[in-house]
Every structure is written in structure tokens, then in C-alpha cells.
Design a protein around this motif. Structure first.
Motif, mmCIF file in Angstrom:
data_model
loop_
_atom_site.group_PDB
_atom_site.id
_atom_site.type_symbol
_atom_site.label_atom_id
_atom_site.label_comp_id
_atom_site.label_asym_id
_atom_site.label_seq_id
_atom_site.Cartn_x
_atom_site.Cartn_y
_atom_site.Cartn_z
ATOM 1 N N GLY A 37 33.343 45.281 36.807
ATOM 2 C CA GLY A 37 34.710 45.670 37.170
ATOM 3 C C GLY A 37 35.103 45.176 38.557
ATOM 4 N N ALA A 38 34.187 45.273 39.507
ATOM 5 C CA ALA A 38 34.473 44.793 40.864
ATOM 6 C C ALA A 38 34.681 43.282 40.868
ATOM 7 N N GLN A 39 33.871 42.565 40.131
ATOM 8 C CA GLN A 39 34.023 41.114 40.103
ATOM 9 C C GLN A 39 35.300 40.701 39.379
ATOM 10 N N LEU A 40 35.623 41.383 38.302
ATOM 11 C CA LEU A 40 36.864 41.072 37.595
ATOM 12 C C LEU A 40 38.096 41.403 38.426
ATOM 13 N N SER A 41 38.029 42.492 39.192
ATOM 14 C CA SER A 41 39.186 42.838 40.025
ATOM 15 C C SER A 41 39.449 41.772 41.082
ATOM 16 N N THR A 42 38.408 41.188 41.634
ATOM 17 C CA THR A 42 38.590 40.111 42.605
ATOM 18 C C THR A 42 39.200 38.883 41.945
ATOM 19 N N ALA A 46 42.853 37.365 42.849
ATOM 20 C CA ALA A 46 43.003 35.964 43.253
ATOM 21 C C ALA A 46 44.014 35.241 42.377
ATOM 22 N N ALA A 47 44.039 35.557 41.096
ATOM 23 C CA ALA A 47 44.941 34.864 40.175
ATOM 24 C C ALA A 47 46.368 35.387 40.252
ATOM 25 N N GLU A 48 46.522 36.695 40.390
ATOM 26 C CA GLU A 48 47.842 37.300 40.302
ATOM 27 C C GLU A 48 48.534 37.482 41.646
ATOM 28 N N VAL A 49 47.771 37.708 42.703
ATOM 29 C CA VAL A 49 48.369 37.957 44.014
ATOM 30 C C VAL A 49 47.670 37.096 45.067
ATOM 31 N N PRO A 50 47.875 35.800 45.006
ATOM 32 C CA PRO A 50 47.170 34.924 45.952
ATOM 33 C C PRO A 50 47.590 35.145 47.404
ATOM 34 N N GLY A 51 48.783 35.691 47.613
ATOM 35 C CA GLY A 51 49.227 35.949 48.983
ATOM 36 C C GLY A 51 48.365 36.982 49.684
ATOM 37 N N ILE A 52 47.916 37.996 48.945
ATOM 38 C CA ILE A 52 47.049 39.022 49.541
ATOM 39 C C ILE A 52 45.678 38.442 49.846
ATOM 40 N N MET A 53 45.169 37.631 48.938
ATOM 41 C CA MET A 53 43.834 37.070 49.124
ATOM 42 C C MET A 53 43.787 36.081 50.281
ATOM 43 N N SER A 54 44.895 35.438 50.576
ATOM 44 C CA SER A 54 44.902 34.453 51.661
ATOM 45 C C SER A 54 45.336 35.062 52.996
ATOM 46 N N GLY A 64 40.299 37.248 50.759
ATOM 47 C CA GLY A 64 39.540 36.737 49.625
ATOM 48 C C GLY A 64 38.088 36.469 49.964
ATOM 49 N N LEU A 65 37.849 35.811 51.093
ATOM 50 C CA LEU A 65 36.472 35.520 51.506
ATOM 51 C C LEU A 65 35.719 36.813 51.811
ATOM 52 N N PHE A 66 36.401 37.742 52.459
ATOM 53 C CA PHE A 66 35.791 39.034 52.764
ATOM 54 C C PHE A 66 35.380 39.762 51.472
ATOM 55 N N LEU A 67 36.257 39.772 50.470
ATOM 56 C CA LEU A 67 35.935 40.440 49.207
ATOM 57 C C LEU A 67 34.771 39.761 48.491
ATOM 58 N N ILE A 68 34.730 38.452 48.524
ATOM 59 C CA ILE A 68 33.624 37.733 47.893
ATOM 60 C C ILE A 68 32.306 38.048 48.596
#
Length: 115
Positions: A37-42, A46-54, A64-68
Motif C-alpha cells: 500500500g505504501a509503495q502504491l500510494s507513492t 507521482a502519476a496523479e499529482v506530480p506537482g506535490i512530488m516535485s 518524491g525523493l524523500f518518499l522513495i
């Protein structure tokens, strides 16, 4: 009259052994579901809200890097936990089951052919 081979019934684990194995399977399944679940949420983030991940956190790091990196640490902790859990809970249960089979005289499920 037809004769039946009852060796399969004799090789079945006792109720206490089944309960132990089911409990062990439930616990490890919950942990596996959490990791997946944690991996799928990331991936979904990344796919749906790239602005948050970047979004930058510190100069070279973004969300994104922090979550990975957090996922890698979390997965490593789960692997270590499962190794300890298997030694403490699963190995004794399998040894008890093997002892039950040996006590009943069943050699068909004793872990392979012996010379």
C-alpha cells in the motif's frame, strides 16, 4: 469394497498447529499489505499529482525523493522484522509440525526423500 489410503488424513496438522500457522500468516499478510500500500500510494501520487512530488524540501531533495528514500528504509525494516519473526514464530511452528508427523510415523511429508 474399496480400500482408502488414510495416510493423508494422518499427515494433517493438529488444531493447535493450524491455529499457530494461521495467526502467523495473518500477521505477515497485514505487514505485506502495508508495504504494498505504501509503495502504491507513492506511485499514484507521482502519476496523479506530480506537482506535490516535485515540491522542494531542501535544495537537492524534493518530496518524491524523500518518499522513495523513506520507502526503502521502511521496506528494509520490514525485511529485518520478518526475518526475526520467522525465526521466533514460524520456525518453531514448522518444527512442531514436523515432530507431530514424525511421531505419527508419516514419512511422506518429512521434507524430501532421504537416502
Amino acid at each position: 469394497m474399496q480400500q482408502y489410503d488414510h495416510s493423508w488424513l494422518a499427515s494433517q496438522p493438529s488444531r493447535s498447529t493450524l491455529k499457530t500457522l494461521r495467526t502467523a500468516r495473518k500477521r505477515s499478510s497485514r505487514v505485506a499489505a502495508t508495504v504494498i500500500g505504501a509503495q502504491l500510494s507513492t506511485v499514484v501520487l507521482a502519476a496523479e499529482v506530480p506537482g506535490i512530488m516535485s515540491h522542494p524540501i531542501v535544495d537537492p531533495f524534493n518530496v518524491g525523493l524523500f518518499l522513495i528514500l523513506m520507502q526503502i528504509g521502511f521496506t528494509a525494516c520490514v525485511i529485518i522484522w520478518y526475518g526475526r519473526y520467522a525465526k521466533k514464530r514460524l520456525d518453531p511452528a514448522s518444527l512442531r509440525f514436523a515432530a507431530e508427523l514424525k511421531q505419527r510415523g508419516d514419512t511422506t511429508h518429512s521434507g524430501g526423500a532421504r537416502p
